[in-house]
Scaffold this motif. Structure first.
Motif, PDB file in Angstrom:
ATOM      1  N   GLU A   1       0.796  -1.160  -0.007  1.00 44.67           N
ATOM      2  CA  GLU A   1      -0.096  -0.154   0.051  1.00 44.67           C
ATOM      3  C   GLU A   1       0.891   1.205   0.076  1.00 44.67           C
ATOM      4  O   GLU A   1       0.587   2.315  -0.755  1.00 44.67           O
ATOM      5  CB  GLU A   1      -1.053   0.053   1.065  1.00 44.67           C
TER       6      GLU A   1
ATOM      7  N   PRO B   1       3.852   0.591  -3.738  1.00 43.29           N
ATOM      8  CA  PRO B   1       3.302  -0.379  -4.783  1.00 43.29           C
ATOM      9  C   PRO B   1       4.425  -1.013  -5.710  1.00 43.29           C
ATOM     10  O   PRO B   1       4.402  -1.932  -6.315  1.00 43.29           O
ATOM     11  CB  PRO B   1       2.206   0.336  -5.351  1.00 43.29           C
TER      12      PRO B   1
ATOM     13  N   TYR C   1       4.889  -8.866  -4.206  1.00 43.93           N
ATOM     14  CA  TYR C   1       3.698  -9.335  -4.897  1.00 43.93           C
ATOM     15  C   TYR C   1       3.750 -11.036  -4.953  1.00 43.93           C
ATOM     16  O   TYR C   1       2.677 -11.740  -4.731  1.00 43.93           O
ATOM     17  CB  TYR C   1       3.400  -8.910  -6.241  1.00 43.93           C
TER      18      TYR C   1
ATOM     19  N   ALA D   1      -5.181 -12.093  -8.096  1.00 41.95           N
ATOM     20  CA  ALA D   1      -5.397 -10.718  -8.171  1.00 41.95           C
ATOM     21  C   ALA D   1      -4.138  -9.947  -8.018  1.00 41.95           C
ATOM     22  O   ALA D   1      -3.567  -9.130  -8.392  1.00 41.95           O
ATOM     23  CB  ALA D   1      -6.380 -10.078  -7.352  1.00 41.95           C
ATOM     24  N   VAL D   2      -3.470 -10.496  -6.953  1.00 40.66           N
ATOM     25  CA  VAL D   2      -1.888  -9.858  -6.464  1.00 40.66           C
ATOM     26  C   VAL D   2      -1.106 -10.264  -7.638  1.00 40.66           C
ATOM     27  O   VAL D   2      -0.347  -9.338  -7.866  1.00 40.66           O
ATOM     28  CB  VAL D   2      -1.654 -10.712  -5.242  1.00 40.66           C
TER      29      VAL D   2
ATOM     30  N   GLU E   1      -1.617 -10.586 -10.871  1.00 43.26           N
ATOM     31  CA  GLU E   1      -1.865  -9.656 -11.882  1.00 43.26           C
ATOM     32  C   GLU E   1      -1.433  -8.076 -11.693  1.00 43.26           C
ATOM     33  O   GLU E   1      -0.769  -7.352 -12.514  1.00 43.26           O
ATOM     34  CB  GLU E   1      -3.501  -9.613 -12.168  1.00 43.26           C
ATOM     35  N   LYS E   2      -1.714  -7.822 -10.382  1.00 44.55           N
ATOM     36  CA  LYS E   2      -1.199  -6.410 -10.049  1.00 44.55           C
ATOM     37  C   LYS E   2       0.445  -6.078 -10.129  1.00 44.55           C
ATOM     38  O   LYS E   2       0.819  -5.412 -10.557  1.00 44.55           O
ATOM     39  CB  LYS E   2      -1.702  -5.947  -8.704  1.00 44.55           C
TER      40      LYS E   2
ATOM     41  N   TYR F   1       1.561  -5.971 -13.647  1.00 45.68           N
ATOM     42  CA  TYR F   1       1.564  -5.033 -14.300  1.00 45.68           C
ATOM     43  C   TYR F   1       2.469  -3.913 -13.551  1.00 45.68           C
ATOM     44  O   TYR F   1       3.010  -3.082 -14.305  1.00 45.68           O
ATOM     45  CB  TYR F   1       0.253  -4.454 -13.750  1.00 45.68           C
ATOM     46  N   ILE F   2       2.795  -4.006 -12.245  1.00 42.73           N
ATOM     47  CA  ILE F   2       3.590  -3.047 -11.554  1.00 42.73           C
ATOM     48  C   ILE F   2       5.176  -3.433 -12.414  1.00 42.73           C
ATOM     49  O   ILE F   2       5.935  -2.527 -12.503  1.00 42.73           O
ATOM     50  CB  ILE F   2       3.623  -3.015 -10.039  1.00 42.73           C
TER      51      ILE F   2
END
Length: 103
Positions: A46, A49, A55, A73-74, A76-77, A80-81
């Motif tokens: 948080e 990121p 992750y 979901a983790v 995927e995020k 992306y990062i």
């Protein structure tokens, strides 16, 4: 002094140190305190990121505790990062973990 106590002591003087938070979460995993590990990973991500290594470990923790959709979901995020940060090593690790759950 055990490692968790040491890391907490270091964090008192450097409360925003992401490396120390990541290390603390990993220590919690070692002693099977998944709830504490998850809390530390989520707080870390948080606040920072782009700390992409967390992750993967958070995703694995979520997998282990049966939270497959949350793990996906983790990942995927994180992918992306990692892509945005041009960290292809982390991206590939996250992608492999993601594919293991979604294929």
């Amino acid at each position: 002094m055990d490692r968790i106590a040491q890391l907490k002591a270091f964090l008192e003087s450097s409360p925003q140190d992401s490396f120390l938070k990541h290390a603390l979460a990993l220590e919690y995993i070692k002693i099977q305190e998944d709830g504490n590990a998850r809390k530390v990973f989520e707080e870390l991500l948080e606040n920072e990121p782009t700390y992409v290594g967390s992750y993967y470990h958070l995703g694995k923790l979520l997998e282990r505790t049966g939270e497959t959709e949350a793990a996906i979901a983790v990942y995927e995020k994180g992918m992306y990062i990692a892509w945005e940060e041009k960290d292809m090593h982390a991206y590939n690790e996250l992608q492999a973990a993601h594919e293991d759950l979604t294929d």
